[in-house]
Design a protein around this motif. Structure first.
Motif, PDB file in Angstrom:
ATOM      1  N   MET A  67      17.058  14.975   5.556  1.00  0.00           N
ATOM      2  CA  MET A  67      16.100  15.724   6.362  1.00  0.00           C
ATOM      3  C   MET A  67      15.243  14.803   7.214  1.00  0.00           C
ATOM      4  N   PHE A  68      14.736  13.739   6.606  1.00  0.00           N
ATOM      5  CA  PHE A  68      13.846  12.864   7.361  1.00  0.00           C
ATOM      6  C   PHE A  68      14.578  11.984   8.353  1.00  0.00           C
ATOM      7  N   ASN A  69      15.836  11.649   8.095  1.00  0.00           N
ATOM      8  CA  ASN A  69      16.613  10.960   9.125  1.00  0.00           C
ATOM      9  C   ASN A  69      16.805  11.877  10.330  1.00  0.00           C
ATOM     10  N   GLN A  70      17.074  13.154  10.056  1.00  0.00           N
ATOM     11  CA  GLN A  70      17.248  14.118  11.150  1.00  0.00           C
ATOM     12  C   GLN A  70      15.946  14.307  11.930  1.00  0.00           C
ATOM     13  N   THR A  71      14.852  14.592  11.226  1.00  0.00           N
ATOM     14  CA  THR A  71      13.601  14.857  11.945  1.00  0.00           C
ATOM     15  C   THR A  71      13.090  13.609  12.652  1.00  0.00           C
ATOM     16  N   ASN A  72      13.260  12.430  12.043  1.00  0.00           N
ATOM     17  CA  ASN A  72      12.837  11.203  12.722  1.00  0.00           C
ATOM     18  C   ASN A  72      13.584  11.005  14.025  1.00  0.00           C
ATOM     19  N   ILE A 123      12.312  13.483  16.642  1.00  0.00           N
ATOM     20  CA  ILE A 123      10.996  13.079  17.129  1.00  0.00           C
ATOM     21  C   ILE A 123      11.116  11.866  18.050  1.00  0.00           C
ATOM     22  N   GLU A 124      11.965  10.909  17.682  1.00  0.00           N
ATOM     23  CA  GLU A 124      12.198   9.752  18.553  1.00  0.00           C
ATOM     24  C   GLU A 124      12.819  10.200  19.880  1.00  0.00           C
ATOM     25  N   GLY A 125      13.816  11.085  19.797  1.00  0.00           N
ATOM     26  CA  GLY A 125      14.503  11.549  21.000  1.00  0.00           C
ATOM     27  C   GLY A 125      13.584  12.303  21.942  1.00  0.00           C
ATOM     28  N   TYR A 126      12.761  13.156  21.384  1.00  0.00           N
ATOM     29  CA  TYR A 126      11.809  13.926  22.191  1.00  0.00           C
ATOM     30  C   TYR A 126      10.573  13.107  22.567  1.00  0.00           C
ATOM     31  N   GLN A 127      10.431  11.933  21.969  1.00  0.00           N
ATOM     32  CA  GLN A 127       9.265  11.083  22.206  1.00  0.00           C
ATOM     33  C   GLN A 127       7.966  11.850  21.962  1.00  0.00           C
ATOM     34  N   VAL A 128       7.881  12.489  20.792  1.00  0.00           N
ATOM     35  CA  VAL A 128       6.723  13.299  20.434  1.00  0.00           C
ATOM     36  C   VAL A 128       5.497  12.397  20.290  1.00  0.00           C
ATOM     37  N   GLU A 129       4.430  12.765  20.974  1.00  0.00           N
ATOM     38  CA  GLU A 129       3.182  12.006  20.918  1.00  0.00           C
ATOM     39  C   GLU A 129       2.501  12.268  19.560  1.00  0.00           C
TER      40      GLU A 129
END
Length: 133
Positions: free
Chosen positions: A111-116, A119-125
Motif C-alpha cells: 500500500m505504501f509503495n503504491q501511495t508513495n 504522491i511522487e508522480g503527482y508531486q503533492v505539496e
C-alpha cells in the motif's frame, strides 16, 4: 545470479576477515559463513563496517528484535533484495512473527509503495500542518 566478485572462503580469509567471520558464526549460532558475508569480504573494510553496524543497529533497544526485523523485511521488499527479504523474514519468524503478521506487513508495504509513487508522480505539496513535526 552470481556475485560480481569472488566470495572469500573461510580458509582463504585474512586474520582480519576471519575475526569477523568468527563473530558472525558465533552471533548467529551457525557453523558456516553465509554468502552475503563471504562476498562482502572481498573488501574487508566494508565487511567489518556492515557487520558491526548491523550488530549495533539490531541490538536490543527501544524497538524489539521482531519489529526491527519486520522493518528490515519492508525495506528489503521495497528495494527488491531477494537475499535480504529471505534473511530478514527468517529472522523475524524466529522472533515470533506469525503468518498473519507477515501478511499484514506485506499489505502495508504494498500500500505504501503504491501511495508513495502516486504522491511522487503527482508531486503533492506537503501540507503546512505536516511540516510542524
Amino acid at each position: 545470479m552470481s556475485a560480481t566478485v569472488t566470495p572469500v572462503a573461510y580458509e582463504d580469509a585474512s586474520d582480519e576477515v576471519r575475526a569477523v567471520y568468527d563473530d558472525i558464526m558465533s552471533s548467529r549460532n551457525i557453523d558456516f559463513v553465509p554468502n552475503v558475508w563471504r562476498t562482502l569480504a572481498s573488501h574487508p573494510p566494508t565487511l567489518a563496517r556492515v557487520w558491526y553496524g548491523l550488530e549495533e543497529i539490531m541490538a536490543p533497544g527501544a524497538l524489539d528484535a521482531r519489529t526491527k526485523e519486520m522493518i528490515a523485511v519492508a525495506v528489503s521488499a521495497t528495494n527488491g533484495c531477494e537475499y535480504c527479504i529471505r534473511s530478514h523474514t527468517r529472522q523475524a519468524r524466529g522472533h515470533g512473527m506469525t503468518e498473519e503478521m507477515y501478511g499484514e506487513l506485506m499489505a502495508v508495504i504494498g500500500m505504501f509503495n503504491q501511495t508513495n509513487k502516486l504522491i511522487e508522480g503527482y508531486q503533492v505539496e506537503v501540507d503546512d500542518f505536516l511540516k510542524e513535526i
